[in-house]
Design an enzyme around this catalytic site. Structure first.
Site, PDB file in Angstrom:
ATOM      1  N   GLN A   1       5.544   6.423   9.812  1.00  0.00           N
ATOM      2  CA  GLN A   1       6.541   5.095   9.876  1.00  0.00           C
ATOM      3  C   GLN A   1       7.926   5.500  10.472  1.00  0.00           C
ATOM      4  O   GLN A   1       8.776   5.779   9.842  1.00  0.00           O
ATOM      5  CB  GLN A   1       6.773   4.759   8.285  1.00  0.00           C
TER       6      GLN A   1
ATOM      7  N   ARG B   1      10.363   3.407  11.948  1.00  0.00           N
ATOM      8  CA  ARG B   1      11.631   2.893  11.605  1.00  0.00           C
ATOM      9  C   ARG B   1      12.030   3.512  10.247  1.00  0.00           C
ATOM     10  O   ARG B   1      13.383   3.759  10.042  1.00  0.00           O
ATOM     11  CB  ARG B   1      11.292   1.333  11.243  1.00  0.00           C
TER      12      ARG B   1
ATOM     13  N   LYS C   1      13.863  -4.174   0.618  1.00  0.00           N
ATOM     14  CA  LYS C   1      12.748  -3.496  -0.152  1.00  0.00           C
ATOM     15  C   LYS C   1      13.054  -3.047  -1.665  1.00  0.00           C
ATOM     16  O   LYS C   1      14.081  -2.927  -1.878  1.00  0.00           O
ATOM     17  CB  LYS C   1      12.519  -1.911   0.603  1.00  0.00           C
TER      18      LYS C   1
ATOM     19  N   HIS D   1       1.995  -3.409   0.169  1.00  0.00           N
ATOM     20  CA  HIS D   1       1.078  -2.508   1.095  1.00  0.00           C
ATOM     21  C   HIS D   1       0.113  -1.742   0.248  1.00  0.00           C
ATOM     22  O   HIS D   1      -0.495  -0.843   0.451  1.00  0.00           O
ATOM     23  CB  HIS D   1       1.613  -2.063   2.172  1.00  0.00           C
ATOM     24  N   GLY D   2       0.340  -1.905  -1.204  1.00  0.00           N
ATOM     25  CA  GLY D   2      -0.449  -1.045  -1.974  1.00  0.00           C
ATOM     26  C   GLY D   2       0.144   0.168  -2.514  1.00  0.00           C
ATOM     27  O   GLY D   2      -0.483   1.101  -3.100  1.00  0.00           O
ATOM     28  N   LYS D   3       1.541   0.727  -2.264  1.00  0.00           N
ATOM     29  CA  LYS D   3       1.777   2.007  -2.419  1.00  0.00           C
ATOM     30  C   LYS D   3       2.960   1.719  -3.648  1.00  0.00           C
ATOM     31  O   LYS D   3       3.866   2.726  -3.714  1.00  0.00           O
ATOM     32  CB  LYS D   3       2.269   2.648  -1.098  1.00  0.00           C
TER      33      LYS D   3
ATOM     34  N   HIS E   1       5.426   0.469  -4.008  1.00  0.00           N
ATOM     35  CA  HIS E   1       6.813  -0.445  -3.391  1.00  0.00           C
ATOM     36  C   HIS E   1       6.527  -1.554  -2.995  1.00  0.00           C
ATOM     37  O   HIS E   1       5.542  -1.881  -2.667  1.00  0.00           O
ATOM     38  CB  HIS E   1       7.710   0.784  -2.958  1.00  0.00           C
TER      39      HIS E   1
ATOM     40  N   ARG F   1       8.093  -5.163  -0.651  1.00  0.00           N
ATOM     41  CA  ARG F   1       9.153  -5.950   0.279  1.00  0.00           C
ATOM     42  C   ARG F   1       9.328  -7.290   0.170  1.00  0.00           C
ATOM     43  O   ARG F   1       8.482  -7.937  -0.318  1.00  0.00           O
ATOM     44  CB  ARG F   1       8.559  -5.689   1.980  1.00  0.00           C
TER      45      ARG F   1
END
Length: 312
Positions: free
Chosen positions: A107, A109, A185, A218-220, A222, A224
């Site tokens: 990742q 960014r 986030k 996105h399934g982890k 954490h 957004r």
């Protein structure tokens, strides 16, 4: 996106893997090199500037005709150095090394944001090496670790309570892959069970104070906050990820923590995609599923309480 091999190379010693940062002159040489097709998956030896990324990844880099990694920026060298340092600290045994690791998508960014945290002398990431290693490994998708608040990419906190922290993500001033987008986030502060009432209160806070945004995962574990207008593009991206994992025999794991604040349309759409429903069918759920009555009631209470305060 970019692979690990776009930033670092390696050599195998008798007992461990040694990692090296790739320099910008090596990348520039590789971009103008003529390489046989069957050699493009290997690192390229520039003769003068050491090893460059495999030419199969040349499209990851910026040119006058193409958007991509700005390898001539100082941040490219800083990220490459950071990755090499962290990977060398991990001390991977030679016998366990697999070449495919360098094809892992990192990742970019996220990594540039971590650089900013590390440079901030007031931030715990500046001095805590163990924490820094874990944060970088998460950004490189090399560990199955939850991105909790101490490990997150940004330190621009806009909200915090006992369980959750919201940080602003600003990619507009980035040099590697700048992006003009309004995003935040959400991370959990500790790995403890979060009472339903606190989840509901947080969901109501988001709904009231970030009403232009939807909380997605996105399934982890954490989350957004993205503009409602961006929901479809994020869902399309995750659909491509699910299909890619299936094509390459990887198991796609999705875990949004079953949090009350996750956008109900997102939760329904991704649940269908994970179950094999086509995107054309699943996307109809994005804007058709309503927020739960419990969260709506809690949101209305915030508004009524504020009105009462003004009245007094």
């Amino acid at each position: 996106m970019a692979e690990l091999a776009c930033f670092v190379s390696f050599s195998l010693t008798e007992d461990k893997v040694k990692w090296f940062p790739i320099n910008k002159k090596a990348v520039k040489t590789m971009l103008c090199a003529k390489v046989e097709k069957d050699q493009r998956s290997n690192y390229y030896d520039t003769i003068l500037y050491g090893v460059a990324p495999p030419p199969e990844f040349r499209n990851r880099f910026k040119t006058t005709e193409r958007y991509g990694l700005d390898y001539e920026s100082d941040q490219y060298s800083e990220v490459a150095n950071l990755l090499a340092d962290v990977l060398n600290m991990v001390s991977m045994p030679t016998e366990k090394f697999q070449f495919d690791i360098v094809k892992t998508v990192v990742q970019v960014r996220h990594l540039e944001n971590l650089l900013l945290r590390i440079k901030d002398t007031d931030d715990i990431l500046s001095e805590n090496v163990k924490l820094r290693v874990k944060a970088v490994m998460i950004a490189c998708n090399l560990v199955n670790e939850t991105e909790t608040t101490p490990l997150t990419e940004s330190n621009e906190i806009v909200y915090q309570d006992s369980y959750f922290t919201i940080t602003k993500l600003d990619y507009s001033s980035h040099k590697l892959l700048p992006l003009m987008a309004d995003e935040y986030k959400i991370t959990i502060n500790t790995k403890t069970d979060i009472p339903d009432r606190d989840q509901t209160a947080f969901a109501a806070y988001i709904r009231y104070n970030f009403n232009k945004f939807a909380a997605i995962s996105h399934g982890k574990r954490h989350w957004r906050l993205v503009l409602h207008s961006q929901l479809m593009s994020h869902a399309e991206r995750l659909d491509r990820k699910i299909k890619s994992d299936k094509k390459h025999g990887r198991q796609f794991a999705y875990d949004d923590g079953d949090m009350a604040f996750v956008h109900p349309g997102w939760k329904a759409c991704i649940g269908q995609l994970c179950g094999g429903t086509t995107f054309e069918v699943a996307k109809t759920s994005l804007y058709s599923v309503k927020t739960s009555k419990t969260v709506r009631t809690a949101t209305n209470k915030i508004e009524s309480d504020l009105i009462s305060m003004v009245g007094n």
